[in-house]
Scaffold this active site. Structure first.
Site, PDB file in Angstrom:
ATOM      1  N   HIS A  20       0.832  -1.207   0.000  1.00 43.18           N
ATOM      2  CA  HIS A  20       0.000   0.000   0.000  1.00 43.18           C
ATOM      3  C   HIS A  20       0.869   1.262   0.000  1.00 43.18           C
ATOM      4  CE1 HIS A  20      -3.533   2.476   1.492  1.00 43.18           C
ATOM      5  NE2 HIS A  20      -2.518   3.230   1.860  1.00 43.18           N
ATOM      6  N   GLU A  21       1.784   1.331   0.945  1.00 42.41           N
ATOM      7  CA  GLU A  21       2.607   2.543   1.044  1.00 42.41           C
ATOM      8  C   GLU A  21       3.527   2.684  -0.168  1.00 42.41           C
ATOM      9  OE1 GLU A  21       1.963   4.815   3.057  1.00 42.41           O
ATOM     10  OE2 GLU A  21       0.609   3.702   4.373  1.00 42.41           O
ATOM     11  N   HIS A  52       1.920   4.679  -2.824  1.00 40.77           N
ATOM     12  CA  HIS A  52       2.085   6.133  -2.712  1.00 40.77           C
ATOM     13  C   HIS A  52       3.406   6.568  -3.351  1.00 40.77           C
ATOM     14  CE1 HIS A  52      -1.411   7.116  -0.346  1.00 40.77           C
ATOM     15  NE2 HIS A  52      -1.089   6.293   0.633  1.00 40.77           N
ATOM     16  N   HIS A  80       3.164   6.549  -7.034  1.00 35.73           N
ATOM     17  CA  HIS A  80       2.364   7.689  -7.484  1.00 35.73           C
ATOM     18  C   HIS A  80       3.250   8.922  -7.643  1.00 35.73           C
ATOM     19  CE1 HIS A  80      -1.762   9.934  -6.924  1.00 35.73           C
ATOM     20  NE2 HIS A  80      -1.321   9.979  -8.161  1.00 35.73           N
TER      21      HIS A  80
END
Length: 718
Positions: free
Chosen positions: A506-507, A510, A513
């Site tokens: 998940h992290e 980021h 992104h």
């Protein structure tokens, strides 16, 4: 640095850290002062387009660096405000994009001290500087001449001739001023600024109170008290205790990464209760670190502040420029899922109680029993042992798996930088260069700080030390991921849970992104909160893809791939305990929204929390994921305030987008869908309205049906 992003960064910075001293009234230094002589202000030099001088960090430099940086930035924006030429996109909006670079460099170091290596000495500086940063922020947002120029561009015919990305930039810059008090005058403007200053102090105090309770409730246990806990966890706990001077004992930190496995496996029920109460009572112990009065004042001040802008409540103001648009739409989504989650909890508790009764435990399931008996149910229903799964979840191998996914979807290659070539702020931090696999072009750097330690805030997060831009020469990305895994004994691999593995992915989403950005202007690297979690939540789906399973989930001792039958059990149990996960999350999100839609006058947070949960029908066996007194997402700053719902809003997008991959010819590695993913959902960052970006990817709006299927809940209308 772009002014709007600097303003948003300031909002976060003055709201995330903590203090106990009172505000100091000090006049800012002369705007003629330079950056010379202070390493925190200095331009970044060295390889990879320059890197932060983490090896030169000295707290003695922080306060003067902030003072100089604020003075320099105020001088920069004043020059734009005083420009005698008529306001244009270039001489106002673009000019503002280039301001504040020196101060932004200081904020990078501030963020490291705040989140990764906090200390009492740093917190004293935070205490003094948080309200002063708020004062500085107000000087910019309430600069009438500057805002007049921004508004003139916003309302001009010139805007119609700009590209869509440039039009969005103008809109974001204008919005950053208008929604933060720029339209106010006289006493209203003064009161708005005063509220911001006080909130900066309160947000900071709240965060440090939570950190104090995390650091102050470490348990040191004997070998007998560790019965039931996996060997890998015991080894890590023993190493942590030894490092803390408790040789021969086992350290249980008051953080989720320690609490969760302890409550899952520890046989001693009374100790499970102690660990549970320590964790969930953070900030609610009736002592100097109690956060109840702070919460009450924060809520009242937020309500008063948005009232000055003409809004009925804080949530209305907060959601106006997000995907949800209104509190009512956010609540509608949450309430559509809530009944199904509660029904699933009833089933889960019944299953757990049946096992407890069969064992003759003579208990009624309590919150500190939930994880323990859920694990027993998992074994009974699915023959799935979480500790068995952990043997195949090595931290380093999972990192390599993330690199593989990044290569297949984004064409990124991650290569370790030579040891010592890039400064780091702690020996545990490692750095990789990110390049384009096809062209070999440098994309940026990725920093990883994986382990828990004293002074590091709990949880997992991503941050960027530098963002992509091209409007004034290309600037490459410096991105980081930060976790709190318990460091293993020397020479031993770090084994983590399936949930932690998902969080790791998940992290990293980021970070991808940030690394994918192709925007020209720095401000466009920002995000819309109920959208920015989507990209990271989506990346979790690649953990269960065949390529990752076959190549990276290998036994830490034998090197053998995870068996097919164990993978089948994991997939079969994919929605196991979904009632718990959804309910604990939604309870926090709904309480957050209630806090920010009611009249807060005279509010008692403890009583309000209990009453709200009772009205919602919250099961006694589950607490909120984040109880109010340690709900840092909404009370140590304003990034997620009235916005914690955003994880579920983003998860609707995630489930819908995941189905697009699942149905594609190439599955989750389909070239066509991956190309659209990067083009429309990662690379544009905030240069495109999120709703438009998603439609460009999917061909339609996201639908809740995929979310319900994903969680194993009944689909409405079916």
């Amino acid at each position: 640095m772009r002014q709007t992003t600097l303003l948003l960064a300031l909002v976060a910075l003055v709201a995330t850290v903590a203090c106990q001293s009172t505000m100091t009234s000090t006049t800012l230094e002369s705007p003629t002062i330079t950056t010379a002589g202070n390493p925190l202000l200095a331009e970044w030099t060295g390889p990879y387009d320059g890197v932060p001088a983490f090896d030169e960090m000295d707290l003695d430099d922080l306060k003067p660096a902030l003072e100089r940086g604020m003075a320099l930035n105020l001088a920069e924006v004043e020059a734009i405000a005083d420009n005698p030429e008529p306001p244009t996109f270039e001489n106002t909006i673009v000019a503002m994009e280039g301001t504040g670079r020196a101060l932004n460099r200081v904020f990078t170091y501030w963020g490291i001290w705040s989140s990764n290596i906090s200390s009492p000495e740093f917190r004293q500086i935070q205490a003094e500087m948080a309200p002063r940063l708020s004062e500085y922020f107000s000087k910019i947002t309430q600069n009438e001449k500057l805002f007049a120029r921004v508004r003139a561009v916003y309302e001009s015919d010139e805007v119609k001739q700009l590209s869509p990305a440039e039009q969005r930039l103008v809109e974001l810059v204008y919005d950053g001023f208008a929604r933060n008090g720029a339209t106010l005058e006289g006493e209203a403007a003064e009161r708005y600024a005063a509220i911001n200053q006080r909130l900066a102090e309160l947000h900071t105090k709240f965060a440090n109170n939570v950190l104090a309770d995390e650091e102050g409730y470490t348990l040191f246990l004997s070998e007998e008290q560790m019965a039931g806990l996996p060997g890998s966890f015991q080894q890590a706990a023993a190493a942590a205790a030894s490092e803390a001077g408790h040789e021969g004992e086992y350290a249980i930190f008051n953080t989720r990464s320690s609490m969760d496995p302890f409550l899952t496996y520890a046989e001693d029920r009374s100790l499970r209760e102690t660990v549970w109460r320590n964790y969930y009572n953070r900030g609610d112990n009736g002592d100097d670190n109690d956060n109840n009065a702070i919460i009450a004042e924060i809520l009242q001040l937020r309500d008063e502040r948005v009232g000055l802008l003409g809004y009925d409540n804080y949530a209305q103001w907060r959601l106006e420029n997000r995907m949800a648009k209104t509190p009512e739409q956010a609540i509608e989504l949450m309430e559509a899922v809530w009944p199904a989650a509660l029904a699933r909890v009833d089933q889960e508790v019944a299953d757990m109680q049946a096992i407890a009764d069969a064992e003759g435990a003579g208990i009624t399931i309590e919150p500190w029993d939930y994880r323990y008996y859920a694990e027993k149910v998992r074994k009974a229903k699915y023959d799935l042992d979480s500790d068995e799964v952990k043997q195949y979840l090595q931290l380093d191998k999972l990192r390599d798996a993330m690199f593989y996914v990044a290569g297949e979807l984004f064409d990124f290659r991650f290569t370790p930088v030579p040891e010592g070539s890039v400064p780091v702020f702690h020996p545990d931090v490692k750095v990789w260069e990110v390049t384009d696999r096809e062209s070999g072009d440098h994309v940026g750097l990725w920093y990883l700080d994986p382990y828990a330690r004293t002074g590091k805030r709990s949880g997992a997060w991503a941050s960027s030390y530098r963002s992509h831009e091209t409007y004034d020469g290309q600037q490459t990305v410096l991105s980081s991921n930060n976790s709190n895994f318990v460091k293993g004994a020397p020479g031993q691999p770090v084994l983590i849970s399936w949930d932690d593995a998902e969080t790791y992915f998940h992290e990293f989403g980021h970070a991808l992104h940030a690394l994918s950005s192709n925007v020209a202007y720095p401000t466009l690297n920002g995000g819309v909160r109920d959208y920015t979690e989507f990209q990271s939540q989506l990346l979790e789906r690649w953990l269960l893809t065949d390529a990752v399973i076959d190549n990276y989930l290998v036994h830490h001792e034998t090197g053998e791939p995870i068996p097919d039958d164990l993978v089948a059990k994991i997939k079969k149990a994919a929605t196991f305990n979904e009632g718990f996960r959804t309910t604990e999350y939604l309870a926090s999100a709904l309480v957050d929204m209630r806090y920010h839609t009611v009249d807060p006058e005279g509010i008692d947070p403890d009583a309000f929390e209990r009453q709200t949960l009772e009205e919602l029908g919250m099961p006694d066996e589950i607490p909120m994921r984040h109880r109010s007194t340690h709900f840092g997402h909404i009370f140590s700053g304003e990034g997620y305030s009235a916005g914690y719902y955003g994880y579920m809003w983003a998860d609707v997008l995630t489930a819908d987008a995941a189905e697009a991959f699942a149905k594609a010819p190439g599955g989750f590695y389909d070239d066509g869908v991956a190309e659209k993913l990067v083009e429309h959902l990662f690379a544009p960052r905030n240069a495109v309205d999120p709703a438009d970006a998603y439609r460009a990817f999917r061909g339609r709006d996201a639908e809740i049906d995929a979310l319900m299927r994903d969680r194993g809940f009944p689909v409405p209308g079916e």
